[in-house]
Scaffold this motif. Sequence first.
Motif, PDB file in Angstrom:
ATOM      1  N   ALA A 369       0.793  -1.229   0.000  1.00 41.52           N
ATOM      2  CA  ALA A 369       0.000   0.000   0.000  1.00 41.52           C
ATOM      3  C   ALA A 369       0.828   1.283   0.000  1.00 41.52           C
ATOM      4  CB  ALA A 369      -0.965  -0.013   1.186  1.00 41.52           C
ATOM      5  N   PRO A 370       1.969   1.358   0.701  1.00 41.34           N
ATOM      6  CA  PRO A 370       2.728   2.616   0.676  1.00 41.34           C
ATOM      7  C   PRO A 370       3.128   3.072  -0.717  1.00 41.34           C
ATOM      8  CG  PRO A 370       3.477   1.246   2.493  1.00 41.34           C
ATOM      9  CD  PRO A 370       2.530   0.405   1.685  1.00 41.34           C
ATOM     10  N   ARG A 371       3.251   2.151  -1.648  1.00 41.80           N
ATOM     11  CA  ARG A 371       3.594   2.547  -3.024  1.00 41.80           C
ATOM     12  C   ARG A 371       2.475   3.369  -3.665  1.00 41.80           C
ATOM     13  NH1 ARG A 371       5.414  -3.038  -3.435  1.00 41.80           N
ATOM     14  NH2 ARG A 371       3.683  -3.535  -4.835  1.00 41.80           N
ATOM     15  N   HIS A 372       1.286   3.289  -3.102  1.00 39.11           N
ATOM     16  CA  HIS A 372       0.129   3.999  -3.666  1.00 39.11           C
ATOM     17  C   HIS A 372      -0.192   5.285  -2.903  1.00 39.11           C
ATOM     18  CE1 HIS A 372      -0.851   0.461  -6.148  1.00 39.11           C
ATOM     19  NE2 HIS A 372      -0.467  -0.237  -5.102  1.00 39.11           N
ATOM     20  N   ARG A 373       0.600   5.589  -1.889  1.00 42.64           N
ATOM     21  CA  ARG A 373       0.247   6.707  -1.012  1.00 42.64           C
ATOM     22  C   ARG A 373       0.264   8.041  -1.738  1.00 42.64           C
ATOM     23  NH1 ARG A 373       3.263   5.584   3.842  1.00 42.64           N
ATOM     24  NH2 ARG A 373       1.542   4.164   4.252  1.00 42.64           N
ATOM     25  N   GLU A 374       1.262   8.254  -2.584  1.00 42.73           N
ATOM     26  CA  GLU A 374       1.374   9.555  -3.245  1.00 42.73           C
ATOM     27  C   GLU A 374       0.187   9.802  -4.179  1.00 42.73           C
ATOM     28  OE1 GLU A 374       4.402  12.027  -6.199  1.00 42.73           O
ATOM     29  OE2 GLU A 374       5.088  10.192  -5.211  1.00 42.73           O
ATOM     30  N   ARG A 375      -0.164   8.805  -4.995  1.00 44.89           N
ATOM     31  CA  ARG A 375      -1.280   8.996  -5.924  1.00 44.89           C
ATOM     32  C   ARG A 375      -2.602   9.098  -5.179  1.00 44.89           C
ATOM     33  NH1 ARG A 375      -0.612   5.305 -11.257  1.00 44.89           N
ATOM     34  NH2 ARG A 375      -2.380   6.607 -11.868  1.00 44.89           N
ATOM     35  N   ALA A 376      -2.755   8.321  -4.101  1.00 43.82           N
ATOM     36  CA  ALA A 376      -3.978   8.420  -3.305  1.00 43.82           C
ATOM     37  C   ALA A 376      -4.111   9.810  -2.696  1.00 43.82           C
ATOM     38  CB  ALA A 376      -3.977   7.356  -2.214  1.00 43.82           C
ATOM     39  N   ALA A 377      -3.006  10.351  -2.182  1.00 44.13           N
ATOM     40  CA  ALA A 377      -3.048  11.677  -1.565  1.00 44.13           C
ATOM     41  C   ALA A 377      -3.352  12.756  -2.598  1.00 44.13           C
ATOM     42  CB  ALA A 377      -1.719  11.965  -0.872  1.00 44.13           C
ATOM     43  N   ARG A 378      -2.786  12.619  -3.796  1.00 40.71           N
ATOM     44  CA  ARG A 378      -3.034  13.609  -4.848  1.00 40.71           C
ATOM     45  C   ARG A 378      -4.507  13.604  -5.257  1.00 40.71           C
ATOM     46  NH1 ARG A 378      -0.010  11.710  -9.137  1.00 40.71           N
ATOM     47  NH2 ARG A 378       1.810  12.031  -7.817  1.00 40.71           N
ATOM     48  N   LEU A 379      -5.060  12.404  -5.442  1.00 42.89           N
ATOM     49  CA  LEU A 379      -6.469  12.310  -5.806  1.00 42.89           C
ATOM     50  C   LEU A 379      -7.352  12.829  -4.678  1.00 42.89           C
ATOM     51  CD1 LEU A 379      -8.797  11.358  -7.613  1.00 42.89           C
ATOM     52  CD2 LEU A 379      -8.509   9.066  -6.639  1.00 42.89           C
ATOM     53  N   GLY A 380      -7.032  12.456  -3.433  1.00 42.33           N
ATOM     54  CA  GLY A 380      -7.821  12.922  -2.294  1.00 42.33           C
ATOM     55  C   GLY A 380      -7.850  14.432  -2.196  1.00 42.33           C
ATOM     56  N   GLY A 381      -6.722  15.074  -2.482  1.00 42.67           N
ATOM     57  CA  GLY A 381      -6.688  16.535  -2.445  1.00 42.67           C
ATOM     58  C   GLY A 381      -7.627  17.166  -3.456  1.00 42.67           C
ATOM     59  N   LYS A 382      -7.724  16.572  -4.632  1.00 46.54           N
ATOM     60  CA  LYS A 382      -8.641  17.099  -5.656  1.00 46.54           C
ATOM     61  C   LYS A 382     -10.091  16.843  -5.282  1.00 46.54           C
ATOM     62  CE  LYS A 382      -5.314  16.433  -9.439  1.00 46.54           C
ATOM     63  NZ  LYS A 382      -5.013  15.661 -10.675  1.00 46.54           N
ATOM     64  N   LEU A 383     -10.367  15.645  -4.760  1.00 50.08           N
ATOM     65  CA  LEU A 383     -11.739  15.320  -4.378  1.00 50.08           C
ATOM     66  C   LEU A 383     -12.221  16.199  -3.224  1.00 50.08           C
ATOM     67  CD1 LEU A 383     -11.619  11.415  -4.533  1.00 50.08           C
ATOM     68  CD2 LEU A 383     -12.853  12.929  -6.095  1.00 50.08           C
ATOM     69  N   ALA A 384     -11.316  16.543  -2.322  1.00 47.02           N
ATOM     70  CA  ALA A 384     -11.707  17.305  -1.135  1.00 47.02           C
ATOM     71  C   ALA A 384     -12.241  18.684  -1.480  1.00 47.02           C
ATOM     72  CB  ALA A 384     -10.523  17.417  -0.181  1.00 47.02           C
ATOM     73  N   VAL A 385     -11.833  19.247  -2.613  1.00 42.71           N
ATOM     74  CA  VAL A 385     -12.296  20.594  -2.971  1.00 42.71           C
ATOM     75  C   VAL A 385     -13.496  20.559  -3.911  1.00 42.71           C
ATOM     76  CG1 VAL A 385     -10.033  21.606  -2.594  1.00 42.71           C
ATOM     77  CG2 VAL A 385     -10.639  20.802  -4.883  1.00 42.71           C
ATOM     78  N   GLU A 386     -13.909  19.376  -4.350  1.00 42.36           N
ATOM     79  CA  GLU A 386     -15.137  19.269  -5.134  1.00 42.36           C
ATOM     80  C   GLU A 386     -16.332  19.559  -4.236  1.00 42.36           C
ATOM     81  OE1 GLU A 386     -14.857  16.115  -8.826  1.00 42.36           O
ATOM     82  OE2 GLU A 386     -15.566  15.418  -6.892  1.00 42.36           O
ATOM     83  N   ASN A 387     -17.387  20.073  -4.830  1.00 40.08           N
ATOM     84  CA  ASN A 387     -18.622  20.276  -4.071  1.00 40.08           C
ATOM     85  C   ASN A 387     -19.774  19.675  -4.866  1.00 40.08           C
ATOM     86  OD1 ASN A 387     -20.811  21.156  -2.517  1.00 40.08           O
ATOM     87  ND2 ASN A 387     -19.756  23.045  -1.938  1.00 40.08           N
ATOM     88  N   GLY A 388     -19.851  18.345  -4.829  1.00 47.96           N
ATOM     89  CA  GLY A 388     -20.859  17.648  -5.624  1.00 47.96           C
ATOM     90  C   GLY A 388     -22.272  17.967  -5.211  1.00 47.96           C
ATOM     91  N   VAL A 389     -22.490  18.175  -3.906  1.00 45.06           N
ATOM     92  CA  VAL A 389     -23.858  18.432  -3.455  1.00 45.06           C
ATOM     93  C   VAL A 389     -24.332  19.801  -3.937  1.00 45.06           C
ATOM     94  CG1 VAL A 389     -23.301  19.446  -1.193  1.00 45.06           C
ATOM     95  CG2 VAL A 389     -25.377  18.092  -1.464  1.00 45.06           C
ATOM     96  N   ARG A 390     -23.424  20.761  -4.027  1.00 43.51           N
ATOM     97  CA  ARG A 390     -23.799  22.073  -4.568  1.00 43.51           C
ATOM     98  C   ARG A 390     -24.126  21.962  -6.052  1.00 43.51           C
ATOM     99  NH1 ARG A 390     -19.285  26.351  -3.935  1.00 43.51           N
ATOM    100  NH2 ARG A 390     -18.376  25.135  -5.642  1.00 43.51           N
ATOM    101  N   THR A 391     -23.305  21.186  -6.788  1.00 44.05           N
ATOM    102  CA  THR A 391     -23.574  20.985  -8.212  1.00 44.05           C
ATOM    103  C   THR A 391     -24.931  20.332  -8.420  1.00 44.05           C
ATOM    104  OG1 THR A 391     -21.211  20.785  -8.677  1.00 44.05           O
ATOM    105  CG2 THR A 391     -22.742  19.862 -10.311  1.00 44.05           C
ATOM    106  N   ALA A 392     -25.240  19.296  -7.618  1.00 43.55           N
ATOM    107  CA  ALA A 392     -26.525  18.616  -7.751  1.00 43.55           C
ATOM    108  C   ALA A 392     -27.679  19.548  -7.452  1.00 43.55           C
ATOM    109  CB  ALA A 392     -26.552  17.400  -6.827  1.00 43.55           C
ATOM    110  N   ALA A 393     -27.559  20.352  -6.386  1.00 49.41           N
ATOM    111  CA  ALA A 393     -28.632  21.276  -6.034  1.00 49.41           C
ATOM    112  C   ALA A 393     -28.816  22.350  -7.107  1.00 49.41           C
ATOM    113  CB  ALA A 393     -28.353  21.904  -4.684  1.00 49.41           C
ATOM    114  N   ASP A 394     -27.713  22.808  -7.696  1.00 52.03           N
ATOM    115  CA  ASP A 394     -27.815  23.782  -8.803  1.00 52.03           C
ATOM    116  C   ASP A 394     -28.616  23.182  -9.953  1.00 52.03           C
ATOM    117  OD1 ASP A 394     -26.308  25.649  -7.434  1.00 52.03           O
ATOM    118  OD2 ASP A 394     -24.448  25.246  -8.534  1.00 52.03           O
ATOM    119  N   LEU A 395     -28.349  21.925 -10.280  1.00 51.53           N
ATOM    120  CA  LEU A 395     -29.073  21.271 -11.382  1.00 51.53           C
ATOM    121  C   LEU A 395     -30.548  21.110 -11.044  1.00 51.53           C
ATOM    122  CD1 LEU A 395     -26.392  18.574 -12.217  1.00 51.53           C
ATOM    123  CD2 LEU A 395     -27.220  20.323 -13.806  1.00 51.53           C
TER     124      LEU A 395
END
Length: 399
Positions: A369-395
Amino acid sequence: MKVAVLGLGSRGDTQPSAALALELAGRGHEAVLAAPARYAALAGPGVRFVPLSVDPATVLDGEEGRAWLGSGPLGFVRGLRTVVEPLAARLVAEVDAACAGADLVLAPALGAFGRHLSERHGMPYRILQFQPGEPTGEFPNPLVPLATLGRLGNRASYALVERAGLLVLARLVNRLRAEVLGLGPLRGSPFAADRRERVPVLCGVSPLVVPRPRDWPGYVHLTGYWRLPGTGGTAEMEDFLAAGPPPVFVGFGSMPCPERAAEEVVAGLRLAGLRGVVQGLPVAAGDDLLPVGEVPHDLVFPRMAVVVHHGGAGTTGTALTAGVPSVVCPFFSDQPFWGRRVAALGAGPPPLPIRRLDRRELADRLLAAPRHRERAARLGGKLAVENGVRTAADLIERH
């Protein structure tokens, strides 16, 4: 606008529905969340909670329900009638009462509740999805445990899965429509009718996790995850975390685990030399092990070294957002699909199906698993700033 939001499954299905209801309430709408009574605490400020007496988690905790979940795809479909039918009339009546007078219903695709309620009361509806369920040639229906069937086979798999469900449940659905809702029998597939009428679909999954298929129609929206912030924690958890390096979280939700699972998990953690926070398995507490009950995953996962889970849609999304590697141990349904996505994204090693779970296989994946830590952290950082519930409510408001 009065909006009724249905949360008809486990916590993983109900929590994103609760997040959507909370966002709508915050925008001044009259939001109603209808869900099993045990999830009343998920209803946030301004959301009216309507408890449903039919609780899938209680059903699945019983001997018959666990046998049903562990029966494989064909057994699952066959068991729908025996497990669901005794409870169905009460559930439909309670959902009908909760949604009467609503201006809009937001309902999961399963059961086609939105269509039935719209026919009865005349209100429009939107379809909620927690995994991509719209036909595409890019991957098969997530309930099909194969990576691909080719473009034509992938697209055809959606109709095949839907027809299999209708074949098993058509008689029950029409009886409930007549006896509970006062409606005539369905004519053809409700899913096909939804597509003909271009009923908007809100899929609460991030396009960073499942890129939007190029052949999806415009009325299908991939919004991002609908997150509901967790609360609480325990002194025992804090003490355990402070006593050593970040541990591994192991939890398989409501899945019926093999009897040997707890023993293999504990042995696998110790082979890898890692501490563990173990949810829902009968393990003894110790210096390197902390058994826990229900805990807020969004608060706990970021503090783990690795998350070992069953690959439910909600748990997968929370683990990816936490930015830590996942080891997915799928049981059935859409879980193999999410296990493959985690591996394809580089956020974890290849999935370890629960039927193959043993201490050595688990230890090997934990050590990888440690070999995947960097990519997991990079993806998590992008997901953390998404606001899917706001997008859904806008729609929802836009349409």
